[in-house]
Write a protein that holds these residues in place. Structure first.
Motif, PDB file in Angstrom:
ATOM      1  N   GLU A   6       0.804  -0.806  -0.205  1.00 19.15           N
ATOM      2  CA  GLU A   6      -0.176  -0.146   0.152  1.00 19.15           C
ATOM      3  C   GLU A   6       0.727   0.744  -0.204  1.00 19.15           C
ATOM      4  N   LEU A   7       1.385   1.339   0.454  1.00 19.08           N
ATOM      5  CA  LEU A   7       2.682   1.950   0.722  1.00 19.08           C
ATOM      6  C   LEU A   7       3.259   2.197  -0.527  1.00 19.08           C
ATOM      7  N   PHE A   8       4.058   1.684  -0.975  1.00 17.69           N
ATOM      8  CA  PHE A   8       4.442   1.545  -1.827  1.00 17.69           C
ATOM      9  C   PHE A   8       3.571   2.166  -3.259  1.00 17.69           C
ATOM     10  N   ASP A   9       2.660   1.382  -3.247  1.00 20.17           N
ATOM     11  CA  ASP A   9       1.161   2.015  -4.582  1.00 20.17           C
ATOM     12  C   ASP A   9       0.968   3.981  -3.993  1.00 20.17           C
ATOM     13  N   ARG A  10       1.511   4.411  -2.662  1.00 22.46           N
ATOM     14  CA  ARG A  10       1.424   5.725  -2.671  1.00 22.46           C
ATOM     15  C   ARG A  10       2.512   5.953  -3.351  1.00 22.46           C
ATOM     16  N   LEU A  11       3.646   5.478  -3.211  1.00 19.37           N
ATOM     17  CA  LEU A  11       4.632   6.212  -3.366  1.00 19.37           C
ATOM     18  C   LEU A  11       5.262   5.943  -4.875  1.00 19.37           C
ATOM     19  N   ALA A  12       4.093   5.283  -5.228  1.00 17.85           N
ATOM     20  CA  ALA A  12       4.605   4.872  -6.982  1.00 17.85           C
ATOM     21  C   ALA A  12       4.392   6.108  -8.170  1.00 17.85           C
ATOM     22  N   THR A  13       3.343   7.643  -7.162  1.00 16.58           N
ATOM     23  CA  THR A  13       2.666   8.747  -8.252  1.00 16.58           C
ATOM     24  C   THR A  13       3.110   9.882  -7.419  1.00 16.58           C
ATOM     25  N   GLY A  14       4.303   9.760  -6.697  1.00 15.15           N
ATOM     26  CA  GLY A  14       5.038  10.911  -6.763  1.00 15.15           C
ATOM     27  C   GLY A  14       5.386  10.884  -4.923  1.00 15.15           C
ATOM     28  N   GLN A  15       5.506  11.626  -4.973  1.00 14.51           N
ATOM     29  CA  GLN A  15       6.772  11.716  -3.267  1.00 14.51           C
ATOM     30  C   GLN A  15       6.362  13.260  -2.864  1.00 14.51           C
ATOM     31  N   SER A  16       6.342  13.649  -1.375  1.00 11.90           N
ATOM     32  CA  SER A  16       6.152  14.809  -0.660  1.00 11.90           C
ATOM     33  C   SER A  16       6.922  14.737   0.705  1.00 11.90           C
ATOM     34  N   PRO A  17       8.381  14.135   0.862  1.00  9.46           N
ATOM     35  CA  PRO A  17       8.632  14.197   1.414  1.00  9.46           C
ATOM     36  C   PRO A  17       8.824  15.586   2.770  1.00  9.46           C
ATOM     37  N   GLU A  18       9.306  15.104   3.955  1.00  8.34           N
ATOM     38  CA  GLU A  18       8.717  15.832   5.448  1.00  8.34           C
ATOM     39  C   GLU A  18      10.165  16.776   5.543  1.00  8.34           C
ATOM     40  N   ALA A  19      11.390  16.297   4.790  1.00 10.76           N
ATOM     41  CA  ALA A  19      12.362  17.093   5.562  1.00 10.76           C
ATOM     42  C   ALA A  19      13.496  16.730   4.452  1.00 10.76           C
TER      43      ALA A  19
END
Length: 189
Positions: free
Chosen positions: A21-34
């Motif tokens: 589930e995490l990698f499915d979400r990350l496959a579409t983009g990133q929004s790192p906090e730091a």
């Protein structure tokens, strides 16, 4: 090479599916906090130290966790600066951590540049830490600390970093990680 290949196989068979589930979400983009800028030393693992998941940190690594200061009006072709610009302007990270560490080989080289005679690229690179050494300290641990603070100052030489920090959109933090104890000393600068 077999150990690396076996590691990839274990990752593909066990780790990745457990976090699909995490990698499915990350496959579409990133929004790192730091953004986490640290040394390329093999003993430093930013996600292990911070207990972060994939996608939470935008990581840049190089010998000595160095960010060259702006020295001219020309664009600096350095990869670390490009990563910082992308993190601040495109990803809009809220924090940049510069993390040094105990027993840093790059800072040993900065202290004794003559030892780097056979490593001219390394010698030129660690010159970006000269002010940390010029402070008069001969203690490696003190030079590591001073280098972290110096790199925070170097970051502020970039208008886009200084502007984001001034507006409150970005916080700059320095850390020194002790490999043996696991302690992290948080510096302000």
């Amino acid at each position: 090479m077999a150990d690396l290949t076996n590691g990839v196989r274990r990752y593909q068979e066990r780790i990745h599916p457990a976090h699909q589930e995490l990698f499915d979400r990350l496959a579409t983009g990133q929004s790192p906090e730091a953004m986490f800028i640290t040394c390329s030393d093999s003993r430093i693992d930013p996600t292990l130290i911070t207990q972060s998941l994939p996608g939470e940190l935008f990581i840049a690594r190089n010998a000595g966790n160095i960010v060259p200061a702006v020295t001219t009006q020309d664009l600096n072709p350095d990869g670390i600066v490009g990563a910082v610009e992308f993190a601040v302007k495109a990803l809009r990270v809220g924090e940049i951590v510069v993390c040094g560490h105990s027993n840093c080989g790059a800072m040993k080289g900065a202290l004794t540049p003559g030892d780097l005679a056979d490593l001219p690229y390394v010698r030129a690179w660690v010159e970006h830490s000269a002010a940390a050494v010029d402070s008069g300290s001969k203690s490696l641990s003190e030079v590591v600390r001073r280098n972290v603070l110096l790199q925070l100052d170097h970051l502020r030489t970039y208008d886009f970093v200084a502007d984001a920090e001034r507006s409150g959109a970005l916080r700059l933090t320095g850390w020194v990680y002790d490999i043996g104890s696991g302690d992290v000393d948080v510096l302000t600068g």
